[in-house]
Design an enzyme around this catalytic site. Structure first.
Site, PDB file in Angstrom:
ATOM      1  N   GLY A 215       0.802  -1.225   0.000  1.00  0.00           N
ATOM      2  CA  GLY A 215       0.000   0.000   0.000  1.00  0.00           C
ATOM      3  C   GLY A 215       0.830   1.268   0.000  1.00  0.00           C
TER       4      GLY A 215
ATOM      5  N   ASN B  14       1.553   3.198  -2.488  1.00  0.00           N
ATOM      6  CA  ASN B  14       0.864   4.251  -3.252  1.00  0.00           C
ATOM      7  C   ASN B  14      -0.266   4.853  -2.438  1.00  0.00           C
ATOM      8  OD1 ASN B  14       1.851   4.697  -6.111  1.00  0.00           O
ATOM      9  ND2 ASN B  14       1.832   2.466  -6.031  1.00  0.00           N
TER      10      ASN B  14
ATOM     11  N   MET C  78      -4.687  -6.326  -6.610  1.00  0.00           N
ATOM     12  CA  MET C  78      -4.245  -7.351  -7.548  1.00  0.00           C
ATOM     13  C   MET C  78      -5.325  -8.381  -7.871  1.00  0.00           C
ATOM     14  SD  MET C  78      -1.344  -6.081  -8.197  1.00  0.00           S
ATOM     15  CE  MET C  78      -0.388  -7.262  -9.107  1.00  0.00           C
TER      16      MET C  78
ATOM     17  N   HIS D  80      -0.674   1.479 -13.050  1.00  0.00           N
ATOM     18  CA  HIS D  80      -0.101   0.274 -13.632  1.00  0.00           C
ATOM     19  C   HIS D  80       1.392   0.508 -13.846  1.00  0.00           C
ATOM     20  CE1 HIS D  80       0.003  -3.497 -15.803  1.00  0.00           C
ATOM     21  NE2 HIS D  80       0.711  -2.891 -16.736  1.00  0.00           N
TER      22      HIS D  80
ATOM     23  N   THR E 231     -11.522   0.723 -17.285  1.00  0.00           N
ATOM     24  CA  THR E 231     -12.611   0.252 -18.141  1.00  0.00           C
ATOM     25  C   THR E 231     -12.653  -1.271 -18.016  1.00  0.00           C
ATOM     26  OG1 THR E 231     -11.240  -0.133 -20.095  1.00  0.00           O
ATOM     27  CG2 THR E 231     -12.091   2.113 -19.779  1.00  0.00           C
TER      28      THR E 231
ATOM     29  N   THR F  30       9.126   4.807  -7.001  1.00  0.00           N
ATOM     30  CA  THR F  30       9.391   6.172  -6.509  1.00  0.00           C
ATOM     31  C   THR F  30       8.601   7.193  -7.322  1.00  0.00           C
ATOM     32  OG1 THR F  30      11.611   5.438  -5.991  1.00  0.00           O
ATOM     33  CG2 THR F  30      11.265   7.800  -6.024  1.00  0.00           C
ATOM     34  N   GLN F  31       8.527   6.959  -8.617  1.00  0.00           N
ATOM     35  CA  GLN F  31       7.779   7.877  -9.484  1.00  0.00           C
ATOM     36  C   GLN F  31       6.268   7.702  -9.311  1.00  0.00           C
ATOM     37  OE1 GLN F  31       9.247  10.331 -11.290  1.00  0.00           O
ATOM     38  NE2 GLN F  31      11.019   9.587 -10.150  1.00  0.00           N
TER      39      GLN F  31
END
Ligand code: GAR
Length: 198
Positions: free
Chosen positions: A12, A14, A94, A113, A145, A176-177
């Site tokens: 988690g 993100n 996932m 993604h 979608t 990281t991005q």
């Protein structure tokens, strides 16, 4: 109130980046937006601990407890709907979601993604990028979608693939991005939703 529900399956990170951005950028005051719940299909998802520490409602909807994908999707939909979200954020969630579920939340569901879509949909994106000899890899935030990993692209980040990269080093560079573009993409959606806010 603009309710955001985040779905996770694992660490988690993100989700944590989004929650931290919401706090430091004052999304509640600026946009009336709040992360109202974090829902996981795995009870041992590490991200649940962080969410609880932040005082965010958490819930586990364990896919193994349901006899079919349809029954799991229906239970998950009920759990999400309880928070009346304006935005559903898939953050390392996932499980493949069925048509009815996606249709129910379409136009208010986003995903991140770990590839430069439309390249490398599906799993093992980093190893596949290395194997293909890609010089660049990255991540994509997109609307969800019914077609897996296909939908309007909202944000992308690009990183180099280095000669000595393996799946671990490349995924860490991309992650990281991800932590930058996912909160930024959500903030942009909030700004569209309340155009007079700054
Ligand atoms: C992230 O790299 C995300 O892009 C990926 O899983 C990781 C989750 O990390 N998502 C997918 O592969 C979706 N198909 P996190 O749990 O630390 O946010």
């Amino acid at each position: 109130m603009f309710s955001i529900v985040i779905l996770i399956s694992g660490s988690g990170s993100n989700m944590q980046a989004i929650v931290r951005a919401a706090q430091s950028e004052h999304w509640q005051e600026r946009y009336g937006a709040r992360v109202t719940a974090v829902i996981s299909n795995k009870a041992d998802a590490k991200g649940l601990v962080f969410a609880r520490e932040q005082g965010i409602a958490t819930q586990v909807v364990d896919h193994k407890a349901y006899a079919s994908r349809e029954l799991f999707d229906a239970a998950l939909q009920t759990a999400i709907d309880a928070h009346s979200p304006q935005l559903v954020v898939l953050a390392g969630f996932m499980r493949i979601l069925g048509f009815d579920f996606v249709q129910h939340f379409e136009a208010r569901m986003v995903n991140i993604h770990p590839s430069l879509l439309p390249a490398f949909t599906g799993l093992h994106t980093h190893q596949r990028a290395i194997d293909a000899g890609c010089r660049f890899a990255g991540a994509t935030v997109h609307r969800v979608t019914p077609v897996l990993d296909v939908g309007e692209i909202l944000a992308q980040a690009v990183v180099p693939v280095l000669n000595d990269d393996n799946e671990g080093t490349l995924s860490a560079r991309v992650l990281t991005q991800e932590h930058l573009i996912y909160p930024a993409a959500i903030r942009a959606l909030l700004q569209q939703h309340s155009p007079r806010s700054t």
